[in-house]
Scaffold this active site. Structure first.
Site, PDB file in Angstrom:
ATOM      1  N   ARG A 160       0.828  -1.285  -0.052  1.00 27.81           N
ATOM      2  CA  ARG A 160      -0.070  -0.030  -0.160  1.00 27.81           C
ATOM      3  C   ARG A 160       1.095   1.122   0.092  1.00 27.81           C
ATOM      4  NH1 ARG A 160      -3.146  -3.569  -0.773  1.00 27.81           N
ATOM      5  NH2 ARG A 160      -5.392  -3.476   0.128  1.00 27.81           N
ATOM      6  N   SER A 233     -10.427  -0.401   2.948  1.00 27.15           N
ATOM      7  CA  SER A 233      -9.707  -0.687   4.310  1.00 27.15           C
ATOM      8  C   SER A 233      -9.360   0.789   4.878  1.00 27.15           C
ATOM      9  CB  SER A 233      -8.461  -1.340   4.033  1.00 27.15           C
ATOM     10  OG  SER A 233      -8.645  -2.585   3.431  1.00 27.15           O
ATOM     11  N   GLU A 329      -4.600   4.105   6.549  1.00 26.25           N
ATOM     12  CA  GLU A 329      -4.177   3.847   4.967  1.00 26.25           C
ATOM     13  C   GLU A 329      -4.799   5.007   4.152  1.00 26.25           C
ATOM     14  OE1 GLU A 329      -4.269   2.337   1.255  1.00 26.25           O
ATOM     15  OE2 GLU A 329      -6.066   1.784   2.356  1.00 26.25           O
TER      16      GLU A 329
END
Ligand code: EPU
Length: 333
Positions: A160, A233, A329
């Site tokens: 990520r 997420s 995130e």
């Protein structure tokens, strides 16, 4: 180029947060984009708006990139290079590739957002990340208006993560991305437990079968942003030291885990959050999704600040209970 004033960004972000953009412009071609950056440097880009939490009004000029088009370079034997403009919807692009029998992106079906933002966080799901098929991208440098090619090795892809979240953050506008896909001898990846389970009765799954399996798994766990605002997420899965992991495992023998290296273990943030009692809880207009604790949701009228407060409360509770810091995130704006 038509600059609009006082536009609500609610329909431009998948969280569905209603904040005001003082000035807003839709960009439909590279020529328009070049013209814009030649006299406007203070810009805020919005593509699919799928990885951001807007917590206050945007003072900068909001630029909605609407660049469309797909070009195929089919000169090699087993592989094909496919270039998609930044404003192409990610899932539509994946579906198009599958319809052409181009392999490599099928596990990434149904991820919200646009092609142009996909490399920034190296989107990934079900054992595949964009870095596995990424070839190169073209970007415009805001300071100079010059076009630059970023090859795979220039992007510093990680979990990520990429150079666009770090060293060159905010400096470039990604205008197109080229993927190296297979047109025969597809190297599919169906090792992820949930996919294996769905495909167990199909002997030789096609790209479409794999995509359908991913779609059904995602639909069973993840909220559809068109119905309930969310950004996928909200946290990264934390990578922790093996010593800490062993201590946690003694106390919680069922803790799921994935080995990263001999010293590091990745544990699912969704599990930590669920064990901390947040799964399915609603707090006013925001809450934690009932089927996947890693996803924070907007039931309709949440403010970005409200969602952020909940995120901080989750971080603190998980830290107190497990001594594991959770990293957000999603981009907090
Ligand atoms: N789990 C729980 N409770 C939950 C959620 C998960 O105990 O509420 C446990 C599951 O039982 C399982 C493990 O956590 O043992 C992993 O769950 P899952 O397969 O749902 O995946 P994840 O690790 O929670 C990651 C990605 C997702 C991606 C899936 C599948 C991150 C931050 N998230 O989630 O990506 O779809 O794997 O590959 O890495 C996204 O980035 O927006 C996203 C949805």
């Amino acid at each position: 180029m038509n600059i609009l004033h006082n536009i609500s960004l609610k329909k431009y972000n998948t969280f569905g947060i209603d904040v005001n953009a003082k000035r807003f412009v839709e960009i439909n071609s590279i020529a328009e984009l070049k013209k814009l950056v030649s006299n406007e440097k203070n810009i805020f880009l919005i593509g699919g708006g799928s990885n951001m939490l807007l917590t206050s009004a945007i003072e900068k000029l909001v630029v909605h990139l609407n660049l469309k088009g797909i070009v195929v370079n089919d000169t090699e034997k087993d592989v094909v290079f496919v270039t998609a403009e930044a404003g192409e919807n990610w899932h539509d692009f994946v579906v198009w590739c599958i319809s052409q029998n181009y392999g490599g992106l099928e596990n990434l079906s149904l991820i919200p957002g646009n092609v142009g933002t996909s490399p920034i966080q190296n989107i990934g799901a079900y054992g595949v990340e964009i870095k596995d098929t990424f070839h190169q991208l073209e970007a415009l440098e805001i300071a100079t208006g010059k076009t630059k090619i970023f090859k795979h090795s220039d992007c510093n892809f990680g979990y990520r993560n990429s150079v666009f979240k770090n060293k060159v953050k905010g400096q470039y506008i990604i205008t197109s991305v080229t993927f190296k896909l297979t047109k025969s001898n597809h190297k599919t990846n169906i090792s992820y437990g949930a996919i294996k389970e769905v495909l167990k009765n199909i002997e030789k799954p096609t790209l479409k079968d794999i995509s359908n399996a991913v779609i059904s798994i995602r639909q069973s766990k993840l909220p559809d942003p068109k119905k309930i605002g969310n950004s996928g997420s909200f946290f990264k899965n934390p990578i922790i030291d093996i010593e800490l992991f062993k201590k946690l495992q003694e106390k919680h023998p069922t803790i799921p885990n994935y080995k990263v290296s001999s010293k590091e273990i990745k544990v699912p943030a969704g599990w930590l959050i669920e064990q901390s009692g947040f799964k399915g809880k609603r707090y006013g207009e925001t809450g934690v999704h009932e089927k996947q604790a890693l996803v924070l949701v907007n039931y309709g009228n949440a403010s970005g600040k409200e969602v952020y407060q909940l995120a901080k409360k989750i971080q603190q509770t998980v830290l107190d209970k497990f001594a594991v810091p959770l990293e957000i995130e999603v981009n907090i704006i």
